[in-house]
Design an enzyme around this catalytic site. Structure first.
Site, PDB file in Angstrom:
ATOM      1  N   HIS A   1     -42.565  35.205 -10.396  1.00  0.00           N
ATOM      2  CA  HIS A   1     -41.291  34.485 -10.378  1.00  0.00           C
ATOM      3  C   HIS A   1     -41.027  33.884  -9.008  1.00  0.00           C
ATOM      4  O   HIS A   1     -40.371  32.846  -8.896  1.00  0.00           O
ATOM      5  CB  HIS A   1     -40.153  35.412 -10.796  1.00  0.00           C
ATOM      6  CG  HIS A   1     -40.236  35.820 -12.233  1.00  0.00           C
ATOM      7  ND1 HIS A   1     -39.873  34.987 -13.253  1.00  0.00           N
ATOM      8  CD2 HIS A   1     -40.695  36.955 -12.814  1.00  0.00           C
ATOM      9  CE1 HIS A   1     -40.073  35.596 -14.414  1.00  0.00           C
ATOM     10  NE2 HIS A   1     -40.589  36.802 -14.174  1.00  0.00           N
TER      11      HIS A   1
ATOM     12  N   CYS B   1     -45.235  42.160 -13.146  1.00  0.00           N
ATOM     13  CA  CYS B   1     -45.817  40.860 -12.814  1.00  0.00           C
ATOM     14  C   CYS B   1     -45.108  40.359 -11.559  1.00  0.00           C
ATOM     15  O   CYS B   1     -44.640  39.243 -11.481  1.00  0.00           O
ATOM     16  CB  CYS B   1     -45.666  39.867 -13.956  1.00  0.00           C
ATOM     17  SG  CYS B   1     -43.991  39.349 -14.278  1.00  0.00           S
TER      18      CYS B   1
ATOM     19  N   CYS C   1     -38.671  40.835 -17.541  1.00  0.00           N
ATOM     20  CA  CYS C   1     -38.917  39.402 -17.417  1.00  0.00           C
ATOM     21  C   CYS C   1     -38.149  38.651 -18.487  1.00  0.00           C
ATOM     22  O   CYS C   1     -37.409  37.716 -18.200  1.00  0.00           O
ATOM     23  CB  CYS C   1     -40.400  39.099 -17.623  1.00  0.00           C
ATOM     24  SG  CYS C   1     -41.377  39.209 -16.125  1.00  0.00           S
TER      25      CYS C   1
ATOM     26  N   CYS D   1     -43.107  42.337 -21.529  1.00  0.00           N
ATOM     27  CA  CYS D   1     -42.321  42.624 -20.334  1.00  0.00           C
ATOM     28  C   CYS D   1     -40.896  42.187 -20.599  1.00  0.00           C
ATOM     29  O   CYS D   1     -40.571  41.003 -20.595  1.00  0.00           O
ATOM     30  CB  CYS D   1     -42.853  41.908 -19.114  1.00  0.00           C
ATOM     31  SG  CYS D   1     -41.804  42.285 -17.704  1.00  0.00           S
TER      32      CYS D   1
ATOM     33  N   GLU E   1     -43.276  47.109 -19.875  1.00  0.00           N
ATOM     34  CA  GLU E   1     -42.207  47.008 -18.904  1.00  0.00           C
ATOM     35  C   GLU E   1     -40.928  46.753 -19.673  1.00  0.00           C
ATOM     36  O   GLU E   1     -40.882  45.860 -20.508  1.00  0.00           O
ATOM     37  CB  GLU E   1     -42.466  45.862 -17.922  1.00  0.00           C
ATOM     38  CG  GLU E   1     -41.629  45.936 -16.652  1.00  0.00           C
ATOM     39  CD  GLU E   1     -40.141  45.949 -16.896  1.00  0.00           C
ATOM     40  OE1 GLU E   1     -39.426  46.620 -16.154  1.00  0.00           O
ATOM     41  OE2 GLU E   1     -39.680  45.281 -17.833  1.00  0.00           O
TER      42      GLU E   1
ATOM     43  N   CYS F   1     -39.176  41.018 -12.154  1.00  0.00           N
ATOM     44  CA  CYS F   1     -40.180  41.969 -12.628  1.00  0.00           C
ATOM     45  C   CYS F   1     -41.042  42.527 -11.503  1.00  0.00           C
ATOM     46  O   CYS F   1     -41.558  41.786 -10.681  1.00  0.00           O
ATOM     47  CB  CYS F   1     -41.079  41.317 -13.668  1.00  0.00           C
ATOM     48  SG  CYS F   1     -42.231  42.520 -14.348  1.00  0.00           S
TER      49      CYS F   1
ATOM     50  N   SER G   1     -42.572  36.348 -21.878  1.00  0.00           N
ATOM     51  CA  SER G   1     -42.237  37.342 -22.902  1.00  0.00           C
ATOM     52  C   SER G   1     -41.038  36.917 -23.734  1.00  0.00           C
ATOM     53  O   SER G   1     -40.815  37.457 -24.816  1.00  0.00           O
ATOM     54  CB  SER G   1     -41.997  38.713 -22.270  1.00  0.00           C
ATOM     55  OG  SER G   1     -43.218  39.217 -21.763  1.00  0.00           O
TER      56      SER G   1
HETATM   57  N1  NFV Z   1     -43.202  37.929 -19.394  1.00  0.00           N
HETATM   58  C1  NFV Z   1     -43.424  38.142 -18.266  1.00  0.00           C
HETATM   59 FE1  NFV Z   1     -43.738  38.523 -16.595  1.00  0.00          FE
HETATM   60  C2  NFV Z   1     -45.393  38.074 -16.633  1.00  0.00           C
HETATM   61  N2  NFV Z   1     -46.558  37.937 -16.677  1.00  0.00           N
HETATM   62  C3  NFV Z   1     -43.305  36.818 -16.171  1.00  0.00           C
HETATM   63  O1  NFV Z   1     -42.996  35.705 -15.939  1.00  0.00           O
HETATM   64  O2  NFV Z   1     -44.043  40.317 -16.775  1.00  0.00           O
HETATM   65 NI1  NFV Z   1     -43.077  41.214 -15.987  1.00  0.00          NI
END
Ligand code: NFV
Ligand code: HEM
Ligand code: HEM
Ligand code: SF4
Ligand code: SF4
Ligand code: F3S
Ligand SMILES: [Mg+2]
Lengths: 557, 383, 231
Positions: A67, A63, A554, A551, A13, A60, A507
């Site tokens: 959040h 995931c 994120c 990601c 991502e 994100c 990340s």
């Molecule tokens: N790094 C990250 Fe996330 C996750 N898992 C989130 O807090 O991916 Ni989009």
């Protein structure tokens, strides 16, 4: 010597750029850079804290949900709101299914092509593939006819000459070592997993209205209601449907994911010695067994909280959230009072100041600032977060379910726990975790049903819903173990509005640039000493970086 | 460029239009076979297929996004994403799913752009502040990538509210100068599929419409296809009967909430939002936000991050009056204020006239006004 | 700020006042129908904006009915607003448009007189029979507010039926303004109108009581008692 640059680093991502120095066929130094920033922390300022979860969820879409959860926990922590047990359990179900979904998609769609040569699958014998598949699992779609159909589809696709997303892959790279049959099986499961993820995630639609970006969070609980006698609430229909989907998830992990992992791993055992990195691991732990906010009650969690230092599994150190700080020494931000210092999230600042090269550019100036990520540190120490960290902390804490699953995988592969500190270990830990959590989700559903059977149908605590019931000023943090690792949101509320919001993301812990002391983050140190067969086709960089499941949306937010 | 250009003619015809010769084409095919590490015999097969193929190329660009629309697209049902990617269109570039990385990924994209007639899908907004440094890919800014990819494209499809209208990055104070795709592309038809994310059904239907009818579907004033955004949430809502009946949820989790009554009082923005969530629903028709008891927040409307917030109140706040200043608070203030002012004036006049009549014209205007104000205040309090 | 308490102190004694037929039937009729409409629109509008009274049984179609009433009343309101504007070109001397917009020099002079009177500088009220120029202007502003309210009302209506004539007339506003923004405006204008009515009635009652010019009864019965020489 020119640098090896991978930008865009795909099948993740977001927008990640890796620059590496390669000398004598191995990486001697590496820099990790996130090249996109949106400023969500800035955008949150002045808004209604009850809206924050909806905003932060947009950090994100992969995931999704995590959040939102960290945000409601932060606000609930600040305003001293305790959501009812049902709400906590619904959040657990959403979170656990997110893990299974995220890990399956990562393994099959983001990571597999690092190990699986699709083009080689063209040479596979469907009958032999069926034999291989049936020997490792009782996954139903394993007949010769099935694999013949997949092979035909693949051949048709390739012979049309438009390889679409598979164009320009590192096909034929010497580091690919699976036999054609294993490759064909993987291609077949790649397609199956596409179907699986679509169907399985209906759990989120059932409990959250839609996926990605669920819409049932509320500060104080959830908008999902429970009423066994209503068409418009969680009722027996819903529960039956949830159970069916959760079971399918467990089956897919048991019959496809884990067997595939165990089938592929022996061909790549050298990767158990590559990509280890920091050797320090952190997990916030998660999935509260009771109603309490994990920010407040860290002892009642399904996955344990703690820190492991220097690969020493015998000691799991207790974790103090107030030892989290972030550096911007190599990040495109300014700190009041100097960029060499670190700041705790409650005192955090997000003041962008790009000092990199003017685009279009060839190389970043990695001696100076080179990323949109800050560098989070625990007690001034870089730590790795994510499935491996979680499994190690749980393993080290004696979590029986985790110990059993980890031991099963290690025994099957005939290796010791030391192999876990590697690229392969990270990938294996993710599979192990999917297995443990797919099972746990069913246990949570049991707990949920038992609680409803006991007459508790509350899903929201509205005592402090109205802003006039809030103190003039309040501060709180919300911790969540997201699939990629330890996530925390930190909020200060003043006069009914958000005064300050800081987000410290998994990340970011892993992909962040060097800190004020010059210490590398997890990606940068894991890449050291990685062999590179052909700098033009740095497949090995993808393998190690992908093992973290990056990601960047994120990470930079 | 007319969308039909794409549907008509083989790749070779199209390459021809771009001045690419047959010989160069064959060299390309053997090169392709080589990059694919295919046996040489495949070069001929590829050439044959390419000459006759009708599969339009698609480039999916991600800028200031969260990949939510990509994820949504992965949930496509009809056709499923595997069928789209393997059979319907050639997704030659998509950072989140493509095998190639780094310059090989960019090369794949550039080849498709050079051939022209491709579809461009844009996910995420495009930062324009400070020279666009807030989003770079392969060292180039998002804006440059978009402009290059749109050149010679058959159409641009903006998926999600970020690429359609700027989305969350453009929410106040828009720290990166984020903008929509439409505002930066010219000479190519652009269609917006807003939503946060866009519903997979609407993405696939738009693609299918394009492939079936050779043109983009008809749109409304906000550039959204009418088939998906032609009607309000509120006019297709399963809770509408409760709205009309005046049956409202008053507190989260109350009896009305369990019974599925209308979420209007909880801030539902369904009356202000055009989207087909209520009829199409999400995740293969499983559910939708209002189905799970949460109000719509208007995620398919331009600027909804600023215009639909706070999410739990029906109306926005007046700018500059503080977070909890509602329209009604201001309104009551205005009404009472006017009453006080004019009332005070009237009383002032009355006093002035009485004093004049009694030969007390020396009384100051200020005193009269102050008296009047007090009298009025106490009168208002009594009421 | 202005007021319409224009019938004030006169040099002559009430007994010497002459009776003038000021407000003709259309003016009075429209005034009271508009009053009724605004009342109904505000009560229904308030409920639409804050439906605090939730129906418990299965008897209600409350919101549906309230919306239907709001709409039906809105049509009457629109017709009356248009009719009054039309009457400003056909009616008697005191209902004409130039009593609302002071274009003539004489009216501008009276406007100045009125302002000074309002600001407690002068004691003698402007010698007018109909509205004084400032009151007239106030009504002009009120009518502009009505038009804005009609416009935003039509825009909100158009949401139910994209492509309708309401959409053609008012739907374009959403190219410049968000839907909640328009709603907010329509909602807050209700309060502005309520503010106007409060002051309007308050001062009418007060002045009637004070000046005994019959201003109150004039809007019911058309006649006003004014000192001789007033225009
Ligand atoms: N790094 C990250 Fe996330 C996750 N898992 C989130 O807090 O991916 Ni989009
Ligand atoms: C919704 C409520 C009302 C509105 C919008 C309204 C509006 C108006 C307007 C526009 C005029 C100017 C007449 C014309 O030339 O067309 C007027 C005059 C007048 N109204 Fe009203 N009115 C309202 C309620 C009332 C009420 C309740 C009363 C008294 C009980 C009242 C008493 C008068 C009087 C006495 C005049 C004539 C005074 C003058 O010439 O300034 N009005 N009103
Ligand atoms: C003095 C005149 C009027 C007043 C005081 C008034 C008041 C209101 C109020 C307070 C609302 C609720 C707004 C909200 O909170 O969302 C409303 C809604 C509405 N009004 Fe009016 N209104 C007036 C005139 C009109 C007119 C002339 C029209 C039509 C041409 C109209 C059409 C509507 C419509 C369509 C709605 C929205 C109903 C819905 O959302 O379903 N109104 N009005
Ligand atoms: S519109 Fe929503 S889902 Fe799509 S990229 Fe933007 S934030 Fe993500
Ligand atoms: S829930 Fe929302 S969209 Fe549905 S009827 Fe009520 S206000 Fe309208
Ligand atoms: S919030 Fe968005 S998803 Fe649909 S119900 Fe409302 S438009
Ligand atoms: Mg942060």
């Amino acid at each position: 010597m020119p640098r090896v640059v991978v930008d865009p680093l795909t099948r993740i991502e977001g927008h990640l750029r890796i620059e590496a120095e390669v000398d004598g066929g191995v990486i001697t130094d590496a820099w990790s850079s996130a090249t996109m920033w949106r400023g969500i922390e800035t955008i949150l300022k002045g808004r209604d804290p009850r809206d924050a979860w909806y905003f932060t969820q947009r950090i994100c879409g992969v995931c999704t949900t995590v959040h939102a959860l960290a945000s409601v926990r932060a606000v609930e922590n600040a305003l001293e709101i305790e959501p009812p047990l049902n709400a906590q359990l619904i959040r657990n179900l959403i979170g656990l299914s997110q893990y299974v979904q995220d890990h399956v998609v990562h393994f099959y769609h983001l990571h597999a092509l690092d190990w699986v040569d699709i083009v080689s699958a063209l040479d596979a014998d469907p009958a032999a593939t069926a034999e291989l598949a049936s020997s490792i699992s009782d996954y139903p779609r394993s007949s010769p006819g099935h694999f013949a159909a997949v092979a035909t589809r693949l051949t048709d696709f390739v012979s049309k000459g438009q390889l679409g997303p598979f164009t320009n892959g590192y096909w034929g790279h010497p580091a690919y070592s699976l036999p054609p049959e294993a490759n064909l099986m993987a291609v077949s499961h790649y397609l199956d997993a596409l179907e699986f993820q679509r169907d399985y995630i209906k759990i989120h639609a059932i409990l959250g209205g839609k996926n990605p970006h669920l819409q049932s969070y509320l500060v104080g609980g959830t908008s999902a209601t429970i009423d066994l006698n209503s068409q418009n609430a969680i009722n027996t229909n819903t529960l039956v449907e949830l159970r069916g989907l959760l079971k399918k998830g467990l089956e897919f992990v048991q019959q496809a994911y884990i067997p595939d992992l165990l089938a592929v791993a022996p061909f790549y055992l050298e990767w158990a010695g590559i990509g280890g990195g920091l050797g320090n691991f952190m997990s916030f732990g998660d999935f509260p067994l009771g109603a309490a906010n994990p920010s407040k009650d860290p002892d009642n969690l399904f996955l344990e909280r703690g820190v492991i230092l220097g690969k020493d599994l015998s000691t799991v150190h207790p974790l103090d959230p107030f030892k989290i700080e972030e550096y911007v020494a190599h990040s495109w931000y300014d700190y009041e009072g100097g960029d060499g210092t670190s700041k705790a999230p409650f005192d955090g600042e997000t003041s962008p100041n790009y000092t990199g090269p003017d685009p279009p550019y060839e190389n970043l100036n990695t001696d100076e600032k080179y990323s949109w990520l800050k560098s989070p540190r625990y007690d001034d120490t870089p730590v790795e977060v994510g499935p491996l960290a979680r499994m190690l902390v749980a393993f080290g804490s004696g979590n029986q379910k985790v110990v059993d699953a980890v031991s099963f995988v290690l025994e099957t592969l005939g290796v010791g726990p030391e192999v876990l500190f590697s690229t392969l270990g990270r990938t294996a830990a993710r599979g192990v975790e999917a297995l443990v959590l797919a099972q746990q989700a069913l246990d949570v559903l049991d707990q949920f049903q038992t609680n409803i059977a006991g007459g508790d149908t509350r899903t929201h605590n509205g005592e402090r819903w109205e802003p006039n019931s809030w103190p003039e000023e309040a501060q709180g943090f919300g911790m969540h173990e997201a699939p990629r690792g330890s996530l925390s949101h930190w909020v200060t509320i003043k006069d009914e509005a958000i005064d300050q919001y800081q987000i410290v993301v998994p990340s970011t812990w892993n992909a962040g640039p060097r800190d004020g002391n010059g210490n590398r983050g997890a990606y940068e140190s894991a890449l050291l000493d990685t062999p590179i067969a052909n700098p033009e086709q740095p497949l090995e960089i993808l393998r190690t970086v992908h093992s973290f499941d990056p990601c960047m949306a994120c990470a930079a937010h | 460029m007319g969308a039909t250009d794409l549907a008509e003619g083989t790749l070779l015809d199209r390459l021809d239009r771009y001045g690419i010769s047959r010989r160069r084409f064959l060299t390309y095919c053997s090169g392709l076979a080589a990059t694919l590490a295919l046996p040489p015999r495949y070069a001929k097969v590829i050439a044959q297929a390419l000459e006759t193929q009708q599969k339009p190329a698609l480039i999916w660009l991600e800028f200031q996004d969260c990949a939510g629309n990509t994820e949504s697209f992965l949930r496509a049902r009809n056709p499923a994403v595997a069928d789209i990617v393997l059979d319907l269109v050639s997704v030659d570039y998509h950072e989140t799913i493509m095998a190639a990385a780094g310059h090989q990924a960019e090369a794949s994209k550039e080849a498709t752009i050079a051939a022209g007639g491709h579809l461009v899908v844009v996910e995420g907004s495009i930062p324009t502040k400070d020279g666009g440094v807030y989003c770079t890919i392969a060292g180039k800014t998002a804006r440059q990538h978009l402009e290059e990819a749109a050149e010679g494209a058959a159409a641009v499809i903006a998926v999600g509210s970020c690429s359609s209208y700027g989305g969350i990055p453009a929410a106040s104070p828009n720290p990166t100068g984020a903008r929509s795709a439409e505002s930066l592309v010219s000479g190519v038809p652009v269609i917006n599929l807003p939503g946060c994310p866009a519903n997979a059904d609407n993405i696939t239907a738009t693609l299918a419409h394009f492939l079936t009818f050779g043109a983009l579907p008809a749109t409304d004033g906000e550039g959204r296809p009418l088939f998906a955004y032609g009607k309000r949430i509120h006019d297709n809502c399963e809770r509408r009967a409760h709205f009309d009946a005046g049956q409202f949820v008053e507190e989260w989790g109350d009896d009305a909430h369990r019974k599925g009554w209308c979420l209007y009082r909880m801030g539902c923005k369904g009356p202000s939002t055009f989207h087909n969530c209520g009829s199409q629903r999400w995740n293969e028709g499983t559910n939708w936000p209002i189905g799970i008891g949460h109000g719509c927040v208007g995620c398919s409307e331009p600027g909804f991050w600023d215009t639909m917030t706070p999410f739990y109140d029906r109306l926005p706040r007046a700018a500059g009056f503080g977070v909890q200043t509602t329209a009604d608070r201001i309104g009551v203030g205005v009404a009472v204020g006017t009453a006080a002012l004019f009332g005070a004036h009237g009383v002032g006049k009355y006093v002035q006239r009485r004093r004049a009549a009694a030969g007390e014209a020396k009384a100051t205007v200020a005193a009269a006004e102050a008296d009047a104000g007090q009298e009025l205040d106490s009168e208002l309090e009594e009421n | 700020m202005t007021t319409d308490t224009d019938q004030a102190v006169g040099p002559a004694e009430p007994e010497e006042y002459v009776t003038v037929k000021v407000w003709d039937l259309p003016v009075r009729g429209i005034h009271w129908i508009i009053f009724g409409c605004v009342f109904v629109l505000s009560v229904t509008g308030f409920y639409i904006g804050n439906p605090a009274w939730a129906t418990r049984g299965d008897t209600g179609f409350l919101m549906g009915n309230v919306l239907a009433i709001h709409r039906a009343t809105a049509w009457i309101f629109i017709v009356m607003v248009i009719a009054r504007i039309a009457w400003a070109f056909r009616g008697n001397e005191w209902s004409r448009w130039h009593h609302f917009i002071p274009v003539h020099k004489k009216r501008r002079g009276l406007a100045r007189h009125t302002v000074e009177y309002y600001l407690f500088v002068r004691h003698d009220p402007p010698p007018v029979i109909g509205h004084n120029p400032i009151a007239g202007l106030t009504y002009t502003v009120l009518y502009l507010v009505f038009i804005a309210q009609i416009f935003t009302g039509l825009a909100l209506m158009s949401l139910e039926e994209p492509g309708s004539w309401q959409d053609s007339v008012a739907g374009w506003v959403f190219n410049f303004w968000s839907i909640p923004g328009v709603r907010f405006f329509h909602h807050i204008v209700m309060w502005l109108v309520i503010g106007f009515v409060i002051h309007h009635v308050y001062s009418a009652v007060l002045m009637d009581h004070e000046e005994k010019s019959g201003v109150m009864s004039s809007i019911f019965g058309s006649h006003k008692r004014v000192p001789p020489g007033h225009k």
